[in-house]
Design an enzyme around this catalytic site. Structure first.
Site, PDB file in Angstrom:
ATOM      1  N   GLU A  41       0.818  -1.363   0.466  1.00  0.00           N
ATOM      2  CA  GLU A  41       0.192  -0.103   0.094  1.00  0.00           C
ATOM      3  C   GLU A  41       0.573   1.500  -0.267  1.00  0.00           C
ATOM      4  O   GLU A  41       1.975   0.958  -0.486  1.00  0.00           O
ATOM      5  CB  GLU A  41      -1.001   0.198   0.976  1.00  0.00           C
ATOM      6  CG  GLU A  41      -2.187  -0.859   1.232  1.00  0.00           C
ATOM      7  CD  GLU A  41      -2.842  -2.091   1.848  1.00  0.00           C
ATOM      8  OE1 GLU A  41      -2.877  -1.078   3.191  1.00  0.00           O
ATOM      9  OE2 GLU A  41      -3.992  -2.813   2.030  1.00  0.00           O
ATOM     10  N   GLU A  52      -2.175  -9.800  -6.442  1.00  0.00           N
ATOM     11  CA  GLU A  52      -1.530 -10.498  -7.751  1.00  0.00           C
ATOM     12  C   GLU A  52      -0.542  -9.642  -8.611  1.00  0.00           C
ATOM     13  O   GLU A  52      -0.023 -10.554  -9.069  1.00  0.00           O
ATOM     14  CB  GLU A  52      -2.750 -10.319  -8.124  1.00  0.00           C
ATOM     15  CG  GLU A  52      -3.749 -11.670  -7.387  1.00  0.00           C
ATOM     16  CD  GLU A  52      -4.912 -10.638  -6.478  1.00  0.00           C
ATOM     17  OE1 GLU A  52      -4.439  -9.893  -5.529  1.00  0.00           O
ATOM     18  OE2 GLU A  52      -6.014 -11.120  -5.823  1.00  0.00           O
ATOM     19  N   CYS A  83      -9.654  -8.242  -7.220  1.00  0.00           N
ATOM     20  CA  CYS A  83     -10.470  -6.960  -8.267  1.00  0.00           C
ATOM     21  C   CYS A  83     -10.562  -7.319  -8.604  1.00  0.00           C
ATOM     22  O   CYS A  83      -9.580  -8.269  -9.445  1.00  0.00           O
ATOM     23  CB  CYS A  83      -9.659  -6.076  -7.268  1.00  0.00           C
ATOM     24  SG  CYS A  83      -8.590  -5.899  -8.146  1.00  0.00           S
ATOM     25  N   CYS A  86      -7.548  -6.893 -11.257  1.00  0.00           N
ATOM     26  CA  CYS A  86      -6.207  -8.193 -10.743  1.00  0.00           C
ATOM     27  C   CYS A  86      -6.900  -9.135 -11.518  1.00  0.00           C
ATOM     28  O   CYS A  86      -6.087 -10.074 -12.068  1.00  0.00           O
ATOM     29  CB  CYS A  86      -6.597  -8.094  -9.302  1.00  0.00           C
ATOM     30  SG  CYS A  86      -4.935  -7.228  -8.917  1.00  0.00           S
TER      31      CYS A  86
HETATM   32  N1  THU Z   1      -5.737  -6.404  -2.205  1.00  0.00           N
HETATM   33  C1  THU Z   1      -5.239  -7.798  -2.969  1.00  0.00           C
HETATM   34  O1  THU Z   1      -3.742  -7.032  -2.505  1.00  0.00           O
HETATM   35  N2  THU Z   1      -5.235  -9.004  -3.499  1.00  0.00           N
HETATM   36  C2  THU Z   1      -6.938  -8.901  -3.481  1.00  0.00           C
HETATM   37  O2  THU Z   1      -7.553 -10.092  -4.165  1.00  0.00           O
HETATM   38  C3  THU Z   1      -8.002  -8.562  -3.602  1.00  0.00           C
HETATM   39  C4  THU Z   1      -7.657  -7.025  -1.934  1.00  0.00           C
HETATM   40  C5  THU Z   1      -5.391  -5.775  -1.107  1.00  0.00           C
HETATM   41  C6  THU Z   1      -5.820  -4.098  -1.211  1.00  0.00           C
HETATM   42  C7  THU Z   1      -5.331  -3.396  -0.137  1.00  0.00           C
HETATM   43  O3  THU Z   1      -4.713  -3.445  -0.186  1.00  0.00           O
HETATM   44  C8  THU Z   1      -6.162  -4.223   0.600  1.00  0.00           C
HETATM   45  O4  THU Z   1      -6.200  -5.811  -0.101  1.00  0.00           O
HETATM   46  C9  THU Z   1      -7.730  -3.897   0.910  1.00  0.00           C
HETATM   47  O5  THU Z   1      -8.078  -4.099   0.063  1.00  0.00           O
END
Ligand code: THU
Length: 130
Positions: A41, A52, A83, A86
């Site tokens: 983040e 991913e 998401c 991804c």
């Molecule tokens: N996130 C992922 O890394 N992969 C996913 O499949 C869903 C969401 C992360 C993004 C963000 O850093 C956190 O999860 C909350 O959304």
């Protein structure tokens, strides 16, 4: 080590001070190697990257291009699903029948194919004019 265990292990390295939601992803490429990634983040929130995306970048950096299996894990009650962005990123490197297993830290898991996760995916064919 299973693909889900690799995802579980890399999840611990996630940098998620804002959402506090750590995610790990592992993918097996057609070279047989496992590539892992975690979410990273940023204080400028949209600049954060998903687990991913990190795994896909690691695969490409190693010279591999095709994904044959994916595992994703988060600490949620229900298995974490990739998401929308991804799903499109995975579809770039995976055939529609490739499976994506989504897991929880408690051991629940759901498996779906890339085609199920991204029906009607935009692909190269959509750019053809004839
Ligand atoms: N996130 C992922 O890394 N992969 C996913 O499949 C869903 C969401 C992360 C993004 C963000 O850093 C956190 O999860 C909350 O959304």
């Amino acid at each position: 080590m299973s693909l889900m265990d690799a995802a579980r292990e890399v999840r611990e390295k996630a940098y998620a001070p804002y959402s506090k939601f750590k995610v790990g992803a592992a993918l097996r490429a057609e070279d047989g190697q496992v590539y892992v990634g975690c979410n990273v983040e940023n204080v400028a929130y949209p600049e954060g990257t998903c687990a991913e995306a990190g795994a896909i970048a690691a695969m490409c950096a190693a010279g591999a291009r095709r994904i044959v299996e994916v595992a994703v894990i988060g600490d949620s009650a229900h298995p974490v699903t990739p998401c929308g962005g991804c799903r499109q990123k995975i579809a770039e490197f995976a055939a529609p029948e490739v499976t994506v297993t989504m897991g929880t830290m408690a051991g629940l898991s759901v498996t779906m194919t890339v085609a199920e996760l991204l029906p009607g995916a935009f692909g190269p064919g959509h750019m053809e004019t004839e």
